[in-house]
Design a protein around this motif. Structure first.
Motif, PDB file in Angstrom:
ATOM      1  N   ALA A   1       0.844  -1.206   0.000  1.00 52.57           N
ATOM      2  CA  ALA A   1       0.000   0.000   0.000  1.00 52.57           C
ATOM      3  C   ALA A   1       0.878   1.254   0.000  1.00 52.57           C
ATOM      4  CB  ALA A   1      -0.935  -0.001   1.205  1.00 52.57           C
ATOM      5  N   TYR A   2       1.950   1.243   0.776  1.00 48.91           N
ATOM      6  CA  TYR A   2       2.868   2.393   0.810  1.00 48.91           C
ATOM      7  C   TYR A   2       3.588   2.555  -0.531  1.00 48.91           C
ATOM      8  CZ  TYR A   2       6.800   5.399   1.895  1.00 48.91           C
ATOM      9  OH  TYR A   2       7.729   6.409   1.858  1.00 48.91           O
ATOM     10  N   VAL A   3       4.109   1.456  -1.073  1.00 54.60           N
ATOM     11  CA  VAL A   3       4.825   1.499  -2.347  1.00 54.60           C
ATOM     12  C   VAL A   3       3.897   1.981  -3.454  1.00 54.60           C
ATOM     13  CG1 VAL A   3       5.897   0.021  -4.130  1.00 54.60           C
ATOM     14  CG2 VAL A   3       6.581  -0.210  -1.736  1.00 54.60           C
ATOM     15  N   ARG A   4       2.700   1.418  -3.529  1.00 58.91           N
ATOM     16  CA  ARG A   4       1.730   1.811  -4.557  1.00 58.91           C
ATOM     17  C   ARG A   4       1.371   3.287  -4.430  1.00 58.91           C
ATOM     18  NH1 ARG A   4      -3.785   2.526  -5.214  1.00 58.91           N
ATOM     19  NH2 ARG A   4      -4.537   1.976  -7.297  1.00 58.91           N
ATOM     20  N   GLY A   5       1.044   3.713  -3.215  1.00 59.28           N
ATOM     21  CA  GLY A   5       0.677   5.110  -2.988  1.00 59.28           C
ATOM     22  C   GLY A   5       1.785   6.069  -3.392  1.00 59.28           C
ATOM     23  N   SER A   6       3.029   5.710  -3.080  1.00 63.67           N
ATOM     24  CA  SER A   6       4.168   6.565  -3.429  1.00 63.67           C
ATOM     25  C   SER A   6       4.371   6.634  -4.941  1.00 63.67           C
ATOM     26  CB  SER A   6       5.440   6.047  -2.761  1.00 63.67           C
ATOM     27  OG  SER A   6       5.325   6.108  -1.366  1.00 63.67           O
ATOM     28  N   LEU A   7       4.287   5.483  -5.604  1.00 63.46           N
ATOM     29  CA  LEU A   7       4.469   5.461  -7.055  1.00 63.46           C
ATOM     30  C   LEU A   7       3.397   6.294  -7.761  1.00 63.46           C
ATOM     31  CD1 LEU A   7       5.512   1.746  -7.516  1.00 63.46           C
ATOM     32  CD2 LEU A   7       6.807   3.721  -8.346  1.00 63.46           C
ATOM     33  N   LEU A   8       2.177   6.282  -7.251  1.00 60.80           N
ATOM     34  CA  LEU A   8       1.100   7.062  -7.874  1.00 60.80           C
ATOM     35  C   LEU A   8       1.169   8.539  -7.474  1.00 60.80           C
ATOM     36  CD1 LEU A   8      -1.827   4.502  -7.555  1.00 60.80           C
ATOM     37  CD2 LEU A   8      -0.490   5.062  -9.598  1.00 60.80           C
ATOM     38  N   GLN A   9       1.429   8.815  -6.214  1.00 57.22           N
ATOM     39  CA  GLN A   9       1.456  10.200  -5.736  1.00 57.22           C
ATOM     40  C   GLN A   9       2.580  11.011  -6.364  1.00 57.22           C
ATOM     41  OE1 GLN A   9       1.768  10.594  -1.476  1.00 57.22           O
ATOM     42  NE2 GLN A   9       1.670  12.805  -1.538  1.00 57.22           N
ATOM     43  N   TYR A  10       3.748  10.408  -6.501  1.00 57.39           N
ATOM     44  CA  TYR A  10       4.912  11.131  -7.014  1.00 57.39           C
ATOM     45  C   TYR A  10       5.198  10.782  -8.481  1.00 57.39           C
ATOM     46  CZ  TYR A  10       5.513  11.972  -2.036  1.00 57.39           C
ATOM     47  OH  TYR A  10       5.320  12.325  -0.727  1.00 57.39           O
ATOM     48  N   SER A  11       4.188  10.332  -9.184  1.00 59.03           N
ATOM     49  CA  SER A  11       4.345   9.954 -10.586  1.00 59.03           C
ATOM     50  C   SER A  11       4.627  11.165 -11.457  1.00 59.03           C
ATOM     51  CB  SER A  11       3.066   9.270 -11.073  1.00 59.03           C
ATOM     52  OG  SER A  11       3.132   9.031 -12.459  1.00 59.03           O
ATOM     53  N   ALA A  12       5.429  10.940 -12.504  1.00 56.56           N
ATOM     54  CA  ALA A  12       5.648  11.989 -13.504  1.00 56.56           C
ATOM     55  C   ALA A  12       4.334  12.225 -14.256  1.00 56.56           C
ATOM     56  CB  ALA A  12       6.738  11.548 -14.472  1.00 56.56           C
ATOM     57  N   ASP A  13       4.193  13.409 -14.818  1.00 58.71           N
ATOM     58  CA  ASP A  13       3.002  13.753 -15.603  1.00 58.71           C
ATOM     59  C   ASP A  13       3.410  14.167 -17.007  1.00 58.71           C
ATOM     60  OD1 ASP A  13       1.203  13.374 -13.457  1.00 58.71           O
ATOM     61  OD2 ASP A  13       1.610  15.386 -12.707  1.00 58.71           O
ATOM     62  N   ASP A  14       4.397  13.470 -17.577  1.00 57.14           N
ATOM     63  CA  ASP A  14       4.915  13.885 -18.876  1.00 57.14           C
ATOM     64  C   ASP A  14       4.354  13.084 -20.046  1.00 57.14           C
ATOM     65  OD1 ASP A  14       6.258  11.458 -18.693  1.00 57.14           O
ATOM     66  OD2 ASP A  14       8.219  12.363 -18.336  1.00 57.14           O
ATOM     67  N   GLY A  15       3.425  12.163 -19.786  1.00 60.22           N
ATOM     68  CA  GLY A  15       2.827  11.369 -20.846  1.00 60.22           C
ATOM     69  C   GLY A  15       3.670  10.187 -21.288  1.00 60.22           C
ATOM     70  N   VAL A  16       4.861  10.034 -20.732  1.00 61.33           N
ATOM     71  CA  VAL A  16       5.745   8.926 -21.093  1.00 61.33           C
ATOM     72  C   VAL A  16       6.098   8.096 -19.855  1.00 61.33           C
ATOM     73  CG1 VAL A  16       8.015   8.298 -22.031  1.00 61.33           C
ATOM     74  CG2 VAL A  16       6.727  10.198 -23.027  1.00 61.33           C
ATOM     75  N   ASN A  17       6.496   8.763 -18.782  1.00 61.29           N
ATOM     76  CA  ASN A  17       6.967   8.089 -17.573  1.00 61.29           C
ATOM     77  C   ASN A  17       5.923   8.035 -16.460  1.00 61.29           C
ATOM     78  OD1 ASN A  17       9.850   7.636 -18.328  1.00 61.29           O
ATOM     79  ND2 ASN A  17       9.733   9.845 -18.626  1.00 61.29           N
ATOM     80  N   ASP A  18       4.667   8.288 -16.800  1.00 62.99           N
ATOM     81  CA  ASP A  18       3.594   8.300 -15.798  1.00 62.99           C
ATOM     82  C   ASP A  18       3.346   6.890 -15.258  1.00 62.99           C
ATOM     83  OD1 ASP A  18       3.536  10.535 -17.430  1.00 62.99           O
ATOM     84  OD2 ASP A  18       1.385  10.778 -17.312  1.00 62.99           O
ATOM     85  N   ASN A  19       3.172   6.775 -13.959  1.00 65.76           N
ATOM     86  CA  ASN A  19       2.736   5.522 -13.344  1.00 65.76           C
ATOM     87  C   ASN A  19       1.207   5.590 -13.296  1.00 65.76           C
ATOM     88  OD1 ASN A  19       5.426   4.678 -12.804  1.00 65.76           O
ATOM     89  ND2 ASN A  19       5.453   5.982 -11.004  1.00 65.76           N
ATOM     90  N   LEU A  20       0.547   4.912 -14.224  1.00 64.46           N
ATOM     91  CA  LEU A  20      -0.908   5.001 -14.333  1.00 64.46           C
ATOM     92  C   LEU A  20      -1.619   4.112 -13.324  1.00 64.46           C
ATOM     93  CD1 LEU A  20      -1.161   4.949 -18.229  1.00 64.46           C
ATOM     94  CD2 LEU A  20      -1.179   6.949 -16.704  1.00 64.46           C
ATOM     95  N   GLU A  21      -1.067   2.927 -13.093  1.00 66.26           N
ATOM     96  CA  GLU A  21      -1.647   1.997 -12.119  1.00 66.26           C
ATOM     97  C   GLU A  21      -0.540   1.096 -11.608  1.00 66.26           C
ATOM     98  OE1 GLU A  21      -3.291   0.723  -9.434  1.00 66.26           O
ATOM     99  OE2 GLU A  21      -4.997   1.548 -10.507  1.00 66.26           O
ATOM    100  N   VAL A  22      -0.684   0.688 -10.355  1.00 63.99           N
ATOM    101  CA  VAL A  22       0.286  -0.207  -9.721  1.00 63.99           C
ATOM    102  C   VAL A  22      -0.519  -1.293  -9.020  1.00 63.99           C
ATOM    103  CG1 VAL A  22       2.159  -0.404  -8.038  1.00 63.99           C
ATOM    104  CG2 VAL A  22       1.882   1.717  -9.349  1.00 63.99           C
ATOM    105  N   SER A  23      -0.169  -2.554  -9.279  1.00 67.84           N
ATOM    106  CA  SER A  23      -0.870  -3.661  -8.631  1.00 67.84           C
ATOM    107  C   SER A  23       0.141  -4.731  -8.233  1.00 67.84           C
ATOM    108  CB  SER A  23      -1.936  -4.250  -9.565  1.00 67.84           C
ATOM    109  OG  SER A  23      -1.336  -4.715 -10.760  1.00 67.84           O
ATOM    110  N   ILE A  24      -0.323  -5.654  -7.414  1.00 67.74           N
ATOM    111  CA  ILE A  24       0.529  -6.775  -7.000  1.00 67.74           C
ATOM    112  C   ILE A  24      -0.305  -8.041  -7.144  1.00 67.74           C
ATOM    113  CG2 ILE A  24      -0.042  -6.762  -4.536  1.00 67.74           C
ATOM    114  CD1 ILE A  24       3.072  -7.085  -4.066  1.00 67.74           C
ATOM    115  N   ASP A  25       0.329  -9.126  -7.531  1.00 70.31           N
ATOM    116  CA  ASP A  25      -0.394 -10.386  -7.713  1.00 70.31           C
ATOM    117  C   ASP A  25      -0.760 -10.988  -6.359  1.00 70.31           C
ATOM    118  OD1 ASP A  25       2.240 -11.241  -7.005  1.00 70.31           O
ATOM    119  OD2 ASP A  25       1.831 -13.169  -7.949  1.00 70.31           O
ATOM    120  N   PRO A  26      -1.670 -11.976  -6.349  1.00 67.89           N
ATOM    121  CA  PRO A  26      -2.118 -12.567  -5.072  1.00 67.89           C
ATOM    122  C   PRO A  26      -1.005 -13.196  -4.238  1.00 67.89           C
ATOM    123  CG  PRO A  26      -3.598 -13.181  -6.852  1.00 67.89           C
ATOM    124  CD  PRO A  26      -2.423 -12.487  -7.484  1.00 67.89           C
TER     125      PRO A  26
END
Length: 191
Positions: free
Chosen positions: A49-74
């Motif tokens: 939850a911390y890793v996902r939140g950080s990757l989304l919160q501090y994501s780039a907004d340049d249309g190339v390096n954006d972290n659009l979604e982060v998930s983890i397998d079961p």
């Protein structure tokens, strides 16, 4: 006062002092017991939850390096990061927590200037793939090096003096270890 009266008076005083001491000991014990209650252990779900939140919160907004979604397998061993040009599956159980490095990367190219990125690189355990990346059509991208995983953040979004890099590194290293990857070791520690 007669000797019996004195004895009764001393007995009453002793009983009162004893009751006060017992009460004080019980209160102190209760307070000590409350202070030593251990904190609950951090789970892989908490770390994700911390890793996902950080990757989304501090994501780039340049249309190339954006972290659009982060998930983890079961099984909590594959971290999937979706970006505009596809997705990468990062195999946490194949990573070596001792190889984490950070750098600031200029993401500009000859066509467009972009804001700098904070880039975390983690290498795989020898003989294992750190990641597999796919294009939007879900075809594997053979140009992506498989021996390292990279996580990118907008350098400008990370609050100055927040300790973010240290906190994120610590959380990711714990998640790697919990997922079966190589945990952190102090290789310079004298025995």
């Amino acid at each position: 006062m007669n000797p019996v009266g004195r004895w009764v008076s001393l007995s009453l005083r002793s009983a009162a002092c004893g009751a006060v001491l017992v009460t004080a000991v019980m209160v102190c014990h209760a307070q000590t017991h409350r202070k030593t209650t251990p904190k609950p252990e951090v789970t892989s779900a908490d770390l994700f939850a911390y890793v996902r939140g950080s990757l989304l919160q501090y994501s780039a907004d340049d249309g190339v390096n954006d972290n659009l979604e982060v998930s983890i397998d079961p099984t909590a061993t594959v971290l999937t990061i979706k970006q505009p040009d596809g997705q990468c599956n990062i195999f946490l159980s194949a990573l070596d927590a001792n190889t984490v490095t950070w750098d600031v990367y200029d993401a500009s190219d000859s066509m467009q200037a972009r804001a700098p990125l904070a880039r975390m690189t983690i290498f795989s355990i020898a003989g294992k793939n750190a990641r597999a990346c796919y294009d939007p059509g879900n075809n594997i991208d053979p140009s992506t090096p498989v021996t390292r995983a990279r996580l990118v953040f907008s350098w400008d979004k990370i609050p100055e003096n927040s300790g973010f890099q240290t906190k994120f590194t610590k959380a990711l290293k714990k998640l790697i270890a919990m997922s079966g990857g190589a945990g952190e070791k102090d290789i310079f520690k004298s025995e």
